[in-house]
Design an enzyme around this catalytic site. Structure first.
Site, PDB file in Angstrom:
ATOM      1  N   VAL A  79      10.198   7.893  -7.157  1.00  0.00           N
ATOM      2  CA  VAL A  79      10.989   6.725  -6.755  1.00  0.00           C
ATOM      3  C   VAL A  79      11.427   6.026  -8.039  1.00  0.00           C
ATOM      4  O   VAL A  79      10.582   5.628  -8.851  1.00  0.00           O
ATOM      5  CB  VAL A  79      10.172   5.769  -5.857  1.00  0.00           C
ATOM      6  N   HIS A 126       1.052   2.051 -10.221  1.00  0.00           N
ATOM      7  CA  HIS A 126       0.063   2.483  -9.235  1.00  0.00           C
ATOM      8  C   HIS A 126      -1.261   1.816  -9.589  1.00  0.00           C
ATOM      9  O   HIS A 126      -1.684   1.842 -10.756  1.00  0.00           O
ATOM     10  CB  HIS A 126      -0.157   4.000  -9.300  1.00  0.00           C
ATOM     11  N   ARG A 159       0.834  -1.200   0.000  1.00  0.00           N
ATOM     12  CA  ARG A 159       0.000   0.000   0.000  1.00  0.00           C
ATOM     13  C   ARG A 159       0.869   1.252   0.000  1.00  0.00           C
ATOM     14  O   ARG A 159       1.882   1.313   0.697  1.00  0.00           O
ATOM     15  CB  ARG A 159      -0.960  -0.015   1.205  1.00  0.00           C
ATOM     16  N   ASP A 160       0.431   2.237  -0.796  1.00  0.00           N
ATOM     17  CA  ASP A 160       1.155   3.504  -0.897  1.00  0.00           C
ATOM     18  C   ASP A 160       1.107   4.232   0.447  1.00  0.00           C
ATOM     19  O   ASP A 160       0.066   4.274   1.113  1.00  0.00           O
ATOM     20  CB  ASP A 160       0.529   4.366  -2.000  1.00  0.00           C
ATOM     21  N   ILE A 161       2.234   4.837   0.819  1.00  0.00           N
ATOM     22  CA  ILE A 161       2.322   5.525   2.117  1.00  0.00           C
ATOM     23  C   ILE A 161       1.489   6.810   2.117  1.00  0.00           C
ATOM     24  O   ILE A 161       1.123   7.318   3.178  1.00  0.00           O
ATOM     25  CB  ILE A 161       3.810   5.823   2.433  1.00  0.00           C
ATOM     26  N   ASN A 211       4.352   6.368 -13.798  1.00  0.00           N
ATOM     27  CA  ASN A 211       4.975   7.647 -14.136  1.00  0.00           C
ATOM     28  C   ASN A 211       6.418   7.425 -14.601  1.00  0.00           C
ATOM     29  O   ASN A 211       7.101   6.537 -14.095  1.00  0.00           O
ATOM     30  CB  ASN A 211       4.968   8.568 -12.916  1.00  0.00           C
ATOM     31  N   HIS A 239       7.153   1.234 -10.913  1.00  0.00           N
ATOM     32  CA  HIS A 239       6.044   0.755 -10.087  1.00  0.00           C
ATOM     33  C   HIS A 239       4.744   1.136 -10.768  1.00  0.00           C
ATOM     34  O   HIS A 239       4.599   2.230 -11.298  1.00  0.00           O
ATOM     35  CB  HIS A 239       6.106   1.340  -8.676  1.00  0.00           C
TER      36      HIS A 239
HETATM   37  P1  DGP Z   1       5.840   8.082  -8.115  1.00  0.00           P
HETATM   38  O1  DGP Z   1       5.561   9.509  -7.777  1.00  0.00           O
HETATM   39  O2  DGP Z   1       5.060   7.606  -9.325  1.00  0.00           O
HETATM   40  O3  DGP Z   1       7.318   7.773  -8.208  1.00  0.00           O
HETATM   41  O4  DGP Z   1       5.258   7.253  -6.900  1.00  0.00           O
HETATM   42  C1  DGP Z   1       5.984   6.967  -5.755  1.00  0.00           C
HETATM   43  C2  DGP Z   1       5.001   6.565  -4.695  1.00  0.00           C
HETATM   44  O5  DGP Z   1       5.708   5.934  -3.648  1.00  0.00           O
HETATM   45  C3  DGP Z   1       4.259   7.733  -4.060  1.00  0.00           C
HETATM   46  O6  DGP Z   1       2.861   7.622  -4.359  1.00  0.00           O
HETATM   47  C4  DGP Z   1       4.502   7.594  -2.572  1.00  0.00           C
HETATM   48  C5  DGP Z   1       5.071   6.204  -2.443  1.00  0.00           C
HETATM   49  N1  DGP Z   1       6.064   6.047  -1.400  1.00  0.00           N
HETATM   50  C6  DGP Z   1       7.164   6.816  -1.218  1.00  0.00           C
HETATM   51  N2  DGP Z   1       7.877   6.367  -0.177  1.00  0.00           N
HETATM   52  C7  DGP Z   1       7.209   5.278   0.294  1.00  0.00           C
HETATM   53  C8  DGP Z   1       7.457   4.383   1.368  1.00  0.00           C
HETATM   54  O7  DGP Z   1       8.450   4.456   2.112  1.00  0.00           O
HETATM   55  N3  DGP Z   1       6.546   3.397   1.563  1.00  0.00           N
HETATM   56  C9  DGP Z   1       5.437   3.262   0.767  1.00  0.00           C
HETATM   57  N4  DGP Z   1       4.610   2.273   1.052  1.00  0.00           N
HETATM   58  N5  DGP Z   1       5.182   4.084  -0.250  1.00  0.00           N
HETATM   59  C10 DGP Z   1       6.064   5.089  -0.481  1.00  0.00           C
END
Ligand code: DGP
Length: 116
Positions: free
Chosen positions: A98, A104, A31-33, A89, A102
């Site tokens: 990141v 979404h 799950r996204d943070i 993205n 990935h």
């Molecule tokens: P993007 O902007 O497309 O690179 O998406 C990166 C996503 O990663 C963003 O929606 C927030 C998520 N994210 C960043 N750090 C962490 C983390 O430490 N844990 C989790 N679960 N998600 C994270």
């Protein structure tokens, strides 16, 4: 960026905690943070690939499996019939933050178009 300092490689390795909801030989989903919808899951390949620009023909199976994982998770989360969105993205202008590809998976609310 190497796998050693990649956030998502560290989550895959279990060195950084995450709410992991799916694992296969090829992919992990958690799950996204910072969720942007009631369901917001990130589906990542175990293999470190920085951006879509770095994909090769050899990665086609890996990328396909991200979508098969999305299909399975959407079904499990009860999103399949109503619908959901998948987004990947690429680089700064698209908002990639990141640099480990990935997918979404967002659902549980109505989505607007075009995205911001
Ligand atoms: P993007 O902007 O497309 O690179 O998406 C990166 C996503 O990663 C963003 O929606 C927030 C998520 N994210 C960043 N750090 C962490 C983390 O430490 N844990 C989790 N679960 N998600 C994270």
């Amino acid at each position: 960026m190497t796998t050693e300092d990649c956030l998502f490689c560290q989550i895959i390795a279990g060195d950084i905690p995450a709410d992991i909801i799916y694992e296969s030989d090829d992919a992990v989903a958690f799950r996204d943070i910072n969720p942007q919808a009631p369901t917001h899951v990130l589906i990542v390949p175990r293999q470190h690939i920085a951006t879509i620009n770095d994909l090769t023909d050899e990665d086609c199976d890996t990328v396909g499996k991200l979508f098969m994982a999305a299909q399975a998770i959407a079904k499990e989360e009860g999103l399949a019939d109503d619908g959901y969105r998948t987004v990947m993205n690429c680089n700064a202008a698209a908002g990639q933050s990141v640099f480990h590809i990935h997918l979404h998976l967002l659902g549980g609310r109505l989505m607007s178009w075009p995205p911001g």
